[in-house]
Write an enzyme that holds these catalytic residues in place. Structure first.
Site: not given
Ligand SMILES: O=P(O)(O)OC[C@H]1O[C@H](O)[C@H](O)[C@@H](O)[C@@H]1O
Length: 470
Positions: A297, A326, A440
């Site tokens: 990331e 292996h 997202k």
């Molecule tokens: O801790 P949060 O805000 O719930 O985020 C959880 C995760 O969400 C996303 O996938 C980001 O890409 C991550 O970098 C992050 O760790």
């Protein structure tokens, strides 16, 4: 060529030019990066001084928060048999890595009477409904504490799990349900915060500016570690010491983060697009998961800091020694020369497991008798290094003196700093992750979140043209 860093050292022989490895780097290659590294160091340290580089700046302030955190952890551990993290990405991988590395260590080191009164540790990061249901079935709600961890307080997976668990706790625990929930989130932002305040959940803060993948040494990881009996003071002490060394040591051959970055950068320049992380310790297997998120990331970016399209990154691959000897080593030795391999190993294991001698067996098996499993593991690791060098493949080795909280703290900070340095050398922002937003937002659209109707329509249009074999 071993770079000694108190209880952690970097053996980079497998990266350097020698009679066996003529394609390796020279000392001059490393020195040639010194000016770039110094520039990176100055820029990162200037940001740190101005309060814009929170991941290491905060270590001493974390130390001052430990008494409150440990007091809560002690009370929780004596009351709850089970401690379940609800979180994903950076909110789950650090806690998992540290638990796997150290939980058993502590259990065995503690005096027998102290081995009890510490919670069992679980993580629900994925939203597989079967696992979710089955874990709920085996954990007694009265004896379980759930830690909802989300920096943003908006992550769909975590929030969905939280809503299910809250409902379930209300059902089984009645009015005391709130005592079974502890929330770790931002101080000011996100949807989790107002719910936590309204319903009176115990709350710990993820300091602003710290992204999930850099947050293990905040309450994200420290609470889980403390509740399960890991010495969090030692964990922070190791990290603080590594941080000090990185800040105060000049020169690529003395500064561990500069050395590690120089080797990663040079190998990336030579077309090593894959970074294999291969611990030779079962307890460090999930450290490879934590590292994979950190590296992927932070460095996988389409645009540089000036907005120019660059499309950079180095794909992290997780492996485990000796198991993957292996499985994957064949590819690493004879497949495309596009990998740099980082081994992670211990100077010594705390236990010795002898292999019994049996003189009646044929010699081809008998040779193992009287040796130990550690001898066999170290021999296999060394032989793998040799085979890779012989095949002209690059590798290096991080050696921890033992599996201790202090050393794990050192390791975490070293890898976090290396990642930050790499971001500087590549001129990208190592602290954001814009590439995950599209998916997202699309999920929000499909799940009916207001404001994401356009994403829903776009995905539905994409879904209308499919090629499916049935
Ligand atoms: O801790 P949060 O805000 O719930 O985020 C959880 C995760 O969400 C996303 O996938 C980001 O890409 C991550 O970098 C992050 O760790």
């Amino acid at each position: 060529m071993v770079n000694e860093i108190s209880k952690l050292c970097i053996d980079y022989t497998g990266m350097m030019c020698s009679s066996q490895n003529p394609k390796g780097f020279s000392k001059e290659d490393l020195q040639g990066l010194q000016a770039k590294l110094d520039e990176a160091q100055n820029s990162l340290h200037a940001r740190r001084e101005s309060g814009n580089l929170d991941f290491s700046l905060l270590l001493p302030s974390m130390l001052s928060q430990l008494p409150e955190l440990c007091e809560y952890a002690d009370q929780a551990a004596s009351r709850f048999e089970n401690f379940v993290v609800l979180g994903i990405g950076g909110s789950a991988l650090g806690p998992l890595a540290v638990q796997q590395a150290l939980n058993h260590y502590y259990y065995n080191e503690l005096a027998p009477e102290k081995r009890f009164g510490r919670s069992r540790f679980y993580v629900l990061d994925n939203i597989d409904p079967l696992r979710f249901r089955e874990l709920g079935q085996i954990l007694d709600p009265q004896k379980t504490l759930y830690n909802v961890i989300s920096k943003s307080g908006n992550t769909s997976e975590t929030m969905a799990q939280f809503l299910i668990v809250r409902d379930y706790l209300r059902h089984f625990c009645g009015e005391s349900y709130a005592d079974h929930l502890v929330v770790t989130t931002d101080q000011q932002k996100g949807n989790l915060l107002p719910i936590a305040l309204k319903e009176g959940f115990k709350r710990f803060v993820i300091p602003s500016g710290i992204g999930g993948r850099f947050s293990e040494l905040t309450p994200v990881g420290l609470l889980a570690a403390a509740i399960c009996g890991i010495d969090v003071e030692q964990l922070l002490a190791g990290a603080i010491e590594m941080d000090r060394r990185i800040r105060e040591t000049k020169g690529v051959f003395g500064n561990p983060a500069q050395l590690k970055t120089a080797l990663s950068y040079l190998s990336w320049q030579k077309g090593k697009n894959i970074s294999v992380f291969m611990p030779y310790v079962d307890g460090l297997k999930t450290m490879a998961d934590w590292y994979a998120q950190l590296w992927a990331e932070s460095l996988g970016k389409r645009y540089d800091r000036l907005g120019k399209e660059v499309t950079l990154g180095q794909t992290p691959v997780k492996a485990l020694g000796v198991t993957d000897q292996h499985s994957q080593i064949q590819l690493y030795t004879e497949g495309p020369d596009d990998k740099v391999i980082t081994f992670l190993t211990l100077k010594e294991f705390r236990v010795t497991q002898e292999i019994p001698e049996d003189l009646t067996l044929p010699e081809d098996i008998r040779f193992l008798g009287g040796k130990t499993l550690e001898e066999l593991l170290f021999a296999e690791q060394k032989a793998t290094e040799y085979a890779l060098t012989k095949a002209g493949r690059q590798h290096l080795k991080i050696i921890l003196s033992a599996l201790t909280p202090y050393n794990i703290g050192q390791l975490l900070l070293l890898l976090e700093w290396e990642t930050a340095y790499m971001g500087e050398l590549l001129n990208i922002n190592a602290f954001d992750q814009p590439g995950v937003e599209e998916g997202k937002n699309g999920t929000y659209g499909l799940m009916g979140r207001p404001g994401y109707e356009a994403e829903k329509l776009a995905i539905e249009a994409y879904g209308s043209e499919r090629h499916i074999l049935t």
